[in-house]
Design a protein around this motif. Structure first.
Motif, short mmCIF file in Angstrom:
data_model
loop_
_atom_site.label_atom_id
_atom_site.label_comp_id
_atom_site.label_asym_id
_atom_site.label_seq_id
_atom_site.Cartn_x
_atom_site.Cartn_y
_atom_site.Cartn_z
N GLY A 50 -24.86 -23.14 68.57
CA GLY A 50 -23.80 -24.09 68.28
C GLY A 50 -23.00 -23.62 67.09
N LEU A 109 -17.06 -24.84 72.87
CA LEU A 109 -17.40 -26.15 72.32
C LEU A 109 -16.16 -27.03 72.15
CD1 LEU A 109 -20.08 -25.23 69.62
CD2 LEU A 109 -20.45 -26.44 71.77
N ASN A 152 -18.32 -32.60 64.09
CA ASN A 152 -18.89 -32.32 65.41
C ASN A 152 -19.48 -33.61 66.00
OD1 ASN A 152 -20.14 -31.37 67.68
ND2 ASN A 152 -21.48 -29.92 66.62
N HIS A 162 -21.14 -34.10 68.59
CA HIS A 162 -22.49 -33.92 69.11
C HIS A 162 -23.55 -34.20 68.04
CE1 HIS A 162 -21.20 -32.52 72.99
NE2 HIS A 162 -20.46 -31.56 72.46
#
Length: 205
Positions: free
Chosen positions: A23, A197, A126, A128
């Motif tokens: 990531g 991403l 982010n 996520h």
């Protein structure tokens, strides 16, 4: 006490399963570790950020985030823009000829302020991260009832173990990155990860 230990181990396992993945945050920590630039500060920012987010999730912020879907949309767009910009910069580094890369290696290191700012952006912009730490970990922690904070402690321990291992352990890979070509490959991979991403964030909206 056994039940509390099991809750902590559960948090440790789930926490590690969520953060040990390719990531934007891990890619940046790895790069800083390979360059030996402000590794301790970058690792500390990652661990503290995770601890704050996990604690917020256990305290009930996850339910609040789910109740305001527009908040995640704003963070998603901002995160996508930042990741795309960072990906473009990584792609530019990857496309530099070896001679330029060697010269770049002779430059002064990235400032602490820049390293901290980038780490904070890759973490807090982010979506996520919020879904994994605040919503998911927070929800699972509530399932442990009175031992939810033991679960949270285990999850935080996972971050405290992983980021130092990634950042300082990257030194073991330095012989592999002795050539400018290896750095170009790494930056190329980082660029791909960041762009993918960013696209996934927009598409996920």
């Amino acid at each position: 006490m056994l039940a509390a230990l099991l809750a902590a181990l559960s948090g440790l396992g789930l926490g590690l399963s969520l953060i040990v993945a390719i990531g934007s945050q891990n890619a940046f920590v790895l790069r800083q570790g390979l360059r030996r630039e402000h590794v301790g500060v970058v690792v500390l920012v990652c661990v503290v950020s995770d601890a704050v987010l996990i604690a917020a999730g256990v305290a009930g912020a996850g339910a609040a985030v789910e109740a305001v879907p527009g908040l995640l949309t704003v963070v998603r767009v901002a995160g996508a823009v930042f990741l795309l910009a960072y990906g473009v910069l990584a792609a530019r580094r990857a496309l530099r000829p070896p001679a330029v890369l060697e010269a770049a290696g002779a430059r002064g290191p990235t400032s602490v302020r820049a390293a901290v700012a980038t780490t904070l952006a890759l973490t807090w912009l982010n979506p996520h991260v919020y879904l994994d730490t605040v919503v998911l970990l927070g929800s699972v922690a509530q399932g442990h009832g009175g031992r939810s904070w033991w679960f949270a402690a285990g999850a935080v321990l996972g971050s405290a173990l992983w980021f130092p291992l990634l950042g300082f352990g990257a030194a073991l890979l330095r012989p592999l990155f002795a050539s400018p070509r290896a750095w170009r490959v790494l930056d190329g991979l980082i660029a791909v990860v960041m762009v993918v991403l960013a696209v996934s964030l927009v598409a996920g909206g």
